[in-house]
Write an enzyme that holds these catalytic residues in place. Structure first.
Site: not given
Ligand code: NAD
Length: 488
Positions: A157, A256, A290, A469
């Site tokens: 995102n 996060e 997020c 963080e």
């Molecule tokens: P996601 O969890 O699908 O993927 C995030 C990353 O994790 C990607 O690089 C993905 O390839 C990797 N990944 C997925 N499964 C994995 C595994 N089993 N082992 C290792 N790596 C793995 O998230 P997304 O769809 O890319 O992002 C959206 C989500 O991120 C939303 O839930 C949003 O709220 C959250 N988010 C949180 C914050 C925060 O600071 N709290 C900030 C931005 C986004």
């Protein structure tokens, strides 16, 4: 013309293997292929982690703090010199409006390297004087050491901003990193490899491996025994899987995670500010932050007026090609994510929502018909049990619900498995403090949204994450703090 290739960046250079599996990086603007990406196999990930390990004991590990920080300043300069390349790459991968990426994502990416280099130089060690009952006869002081090889797993995102928010403090503290950007947004992480190399950052300090999560690059990386710590931003379910991987070998993790953020709009608010602020907090980046607000609770006396004004302001938002002038919102990240968001639009209807505005797919003409566009959407009238209220949608949508008392507002805001952020709109100072104190979140904003002082702690309560963080909190995660005790 064949699409260009995005390669893994390992041990100081881009690496290609004839046997690599390729995957498509498609732009959500119109569905065209931006690049073909080489998925890093377990063997490539191993190579990257070993390069990062070797760099710890190589030239990188021998740099003074000043020399290390000078390199990070050079990286920031390098990003700025190639600003237009980063901007174009980020827009092609994400579809976010030029105005947003230009003002926030790319400058913040560069700023992260300066901020953490400045901070780490200004951070004193702890010193425990001997002239206290506890400390008699000895001097105690702390020494910060790098944790080692840090795996950086980031989402799509805010790809460049969030990845550098982790890479910069990790390097400032002397670690080396293997970064795995989201499979949806590989381009800026790869570009950063060029900047690192050109800035003279030693080989192996910054590595990038591309690919997916389960049974792919992400899992190979987080399970790798030579990884010393994992920093992750993404969905809560993914966080759980990565925490399990981190448990093997008792590796440190910062996570996060997701949110289902509430806004509480009290009748004593400045309505102009509350409406404008809620439009921002619900629809910025097409609702894919997020911190975005998906639940809006409004005190009953102003409910109807608030909904009418929110509708009018939302309908003024301009959707369109990110490079067009005056565009406020772009597409969602992908066709797959659009399916997910649209499924919630259907659930809302099935659960009896009144659709105040939006609810479908906009017609933006033939050039954008292949993109992942959805309409900004507002609902009212759903029961609090609806999945639309309980689950993170991560799209340009919010549900607005009336409340009658302050206690009820707090209860509704806290009635969630998540606890990332809340916005309180009120001009009553006592109420502002009272409510902010009672909300179970990592970040409580009053009369603003997403105003970030980068020295402050950032993170979530409940299922929105573990650890913090930002500023000193990042340095604490990326350092091993050792106590030295000298008997006098
Ligand atoms: P996601 O969890 O699908 O993927 C995030 C990353 O994790 C990607 O690089 C993905 O390839 C990797 N990944 C997925 N499964 C994995 C595994 N089993 N082992 C290792 N790596 C793995 O998230 P997304 O769809 O890319 O992002 C959206 C989500 O991120 C939303 O839930 C949003 O709220 C959250 N988010 C949180 C914050 C925060 O600071 N709290 C900030 C931005 C986004």
């Amino acid at each position: 013309m064949a699409p260009r290739r995005t390669l893994n960046f390992i041990d100081g250079d881009f690496r290609t293997t004839s046997s690599a599996r390729l995957f498509e990086n498609r732009s959500p603007i119109d569905g065209r292929i931006v690049s073909m990406v080489e998925e890093a196999s377990a063997e490539m990930v191993d190579r990257a982690v070993r390069a990062a390990k070797a760099a710890l004991d190589g030239p990188w590990g021998r740099l003074s703090l000043k020399e290390r920080c000078d390199l990070l300043f050079a990286v920031a300069d390098g990003i700025e010199r190639r600003f237009d390349d980063f901007l174009a790459a980020e827009i092609a991968d994400t579809g976010k409006p030029d105005v947003l990426a230009r003002a926030v994502d790319i400058p913040r990416g560069a700023a992260n390297f300066r901020i953490f280099a400045d901070l780490v130089r200004a951070t004193p060690e702890h010193y425990f004087p001997q002239d206290t009952p506890d400390g008699a006869g000895a001097i105690n002081y702390t020494v910060r050491k790098p944790k080692g090889v840090v795996a950086v797993i980031s989402p799509w995102n805010l790809p460049f901003l969030l990845m550098t928010w982790k890479v910069a403090p990790a390097l400032a503290c002397g670690n080396t990193v293997v970064a795995k950007p989201s499979e949806e947004t590989p381009s800026t992480a790869a570009l950063l490899g060029e900047v690192m190399r050109d800035a003279g950052v030693p080989a192996g300090v910054y590595n990038v491996v591309h690919g997916f999560g389960p049974n792919s690059t992400g899992e190979f990386l987080t399970r790798h025994p030579l990884v010393d710590a994992i920093t992750f931003t993404g969905e809560t379910r993914t966080g759980e899987a990565i925490m399990k991987a981190s448990a093997v070998g008792v590796r440190d993790i910062s996570a996060e995670l997701g949110g289902k953020n509430a806004a509480l709009v009290f009748a004593d608010c400045d309505l102009d500010k509350a409406v404008a602020g809620t439009v921002r907090s619900a629809f910025t980046n097409c609702g894919q932050v997020c911190l975005c607000t998906e639940r809006v609770y409004v005190e009953r006396p102003i409910f109807d007026e608030f909904v009418a004004r929110l509708k009018a302001a939302t309908e003024k938002l301009t959707q369109g090609h990110p490079n067009a002038a005056g565009v406020d919102t772009g597409p969602l990240i992908s066709a797959g994510h659009r399916e997910k968001v649209l499924s919630y639009y259907e659930i809302a209807k099935a659960d009896g929502a009144r659709v105040v505005t939006g609810g479908g797919i906009p017609d933006l003409g033939p050039d954008l018909a292949g993109g992942a566009w959805v309409e900004p959407t507002i609902w009212t009238g759903l029961p609090e049990t609806s999945r639309v209220i309980r689950e993170e949608i991560f799209g340009p949508c919010c549900h607005v619900q009336p409340f009658d008392t302050e206690d009820e507002a707090v209860r509704l805001a806290n009635d969630s498995q998540y606890g990332l952020a809340t916005v309180v709109w009120t001009e009553n100072l006592s109420r502002a403090h009272r409510v902010a104190a009672k909300i179970d979140v990592g970040i409580a904003w009053v009369n603003t949204w997403n105003l970030r002082d980068l020295r402050t702690p950032f993170g979530g309560a409940k299922q929105s994450g573990i650890g913090r963080e930002g500023g000193q909190f990042s340095l604490d995660f990326y350092s091993e703090i050792k106590n030295v005790c000298i008997k006098l």
